[in-house]
Design a protein around this motif. Structure first.
Motif: not given
Length: 357
Positions: A241-261
């Motif tokens: 991934a390009d740095g912008f998309s990769g970072n956004a995907a990582l933070k969205a994934t981590e945020g979603t996981a924390k929210t669901l838990m």
């Protein structure tokens, strides 16, 4: 009777890791604790800690395999990265990276300013000849597919990329997945907004062509575009991934996981007796799921494409995460990941250069 000569005992190869003891939200306490935890697991590693010794030394329980070096300065999270690396030579981060540059250490670790770690890796330790853009790589959990985790890069080192950079990321990520994770012929996917080859902007369309060419030449195993919704399902072993998309995907994934838990815990707490009993039965499964998304188990983010192992832990990383990151570095040194990449790039220099043009 013929006397057999005794075989000489092979000496264990020792490695030195330069550690920024003042980097991180809770440094130097967590860094020292992480180093001491790692030392018990890594008898072949010596740790050189750079920092304010008045603060660092009282925290150390045992000086085995530990060397201390005074650093009169420490970079903060808000400091301007490139300027700080160039001007604040007595900071713990810059001194640790410089130790690798001068050959006093084999690798560099910090939980400090991400931009400064990247700048130090590129400007002090230096790029591998033939790699135009080093990138930040991390491991993420996979809930399906062939393996439990996948490599993802770039995670924010480069907000804008050329297609040739993405091609290089595919090669660098494949080396990490193969050499460190022991994945046979790792599958490389390009993060995009659709799986069709003609999806995305001009950079991603061109990157798709370059990655496919690299796959045809057997340099990597490109399987095409992957969408963000497929990542945690194990769609690929290496996600480019390009740095912008990769970072956004990582933070969205981590945020979603924390929210669901958090939502699950609240539903169980606020539910009736039946819900609470069900939650009690589910507790072991929820704990396992939480551990799966715990970044501490994977170590730190790796700067790939530079001349020595460089690993950056999260600023809030605890001792376990720091110990895991140091173990990650030891494995990179033992496998000689950097040397393997350098040999490949040197052997295929003409092809890589043609892809960059």
């Amino acid at each position: 009777m013929v006397k057999l000569k005794k075989k000489k005992k092979e000496a264990i190869k020792m490695y030195k890791i330069a550690v920024d003891a003042m980097g991180g939200d809770h440094a130097p306490e967590t860094v020292v604790a992480g180093v001491e935890k790692a030392r018990e697991q890594l008898p072949n590693v010596e740790f050189i800690l750079y920092g304010d010794l008045a603060k660092v030394k009282p925290l150390i329980q045992d000086l085995r395999q530990i060397e201390l070096v005074q650093a009169d300065d420490a970079l903060g999270m808000a400091d301007e990265p490139v300027k700080s690396v160039r001007t604040r030579k007595q900071s713990s981060l810059v001194m640790a990276a410089t130790a690798v540059k001068t050959g006093e250490a084999d690798a560099f670790f910090s939980a400090g300013n991400t931009g400064a770690v990247l700048a130090a890796a590129i400007f002090l330790i230096g790029r591998i000849k033939g790699i135009s853009r080093p990138a930040l790589m991390t491991l993420m959990p996979a809930m399906g597919g062939l393996h439990d985790a996948f490599v993802m890069m770039d995670m924010g080192a480069n907000a804008e990329n050329r297609a040739s950079h993405l091609y290089e990321y595919g090669i660098l990520g494949s080396f990490y997945a193969h050499d460190i994770l022991q994945y046979e012929n790792p599958r490389v996917g390009l993060l995009n907004n659709g799986t069709e080859p003609d999806k995305g902007d001009s950079v991603h369309k061109e990157a798709h062509v370059l990655l496919q060419n690299g796959s045809d030449a057997k340099y990597l195993n490109f399987i095409g575009n992957v969408e963000s919704s497929e990542l945690l399902q194990g769609a690929a072993d290496v996600v480019v991934a390009d740095g912008f998309s990769g970072n956004a995907a990582l933070k969205a994934t981590e945020g979603t996981a924390k929210t669901l838990m958090k939502m699950l815990k609240n539903m169980i707490k606020q539910g009736n007796l039946r819900t609470k009993l069900g939650g009690l039965l589910l507790l072991p499964a929820l704990k396992n799921l939480g551990e799966k998304f715990n970044p501490e188990q994977y170590g730190g983010a790796v700067v790939l494409g530079v001349k020595a192992p460089v690993v950056k832990a999260h600023g809030s990383a605890g001792p376990d995460a720091i110990a895991a990151a140091l173990g990650q570095i030891e494995k990179m040194l033992t496998i000689n990941l950097t040397g393997n990449v350098q040999s490949f790039v040197a052997e295929h220099q003409n092809d890589l250069t043609s892809q960059q043009n």
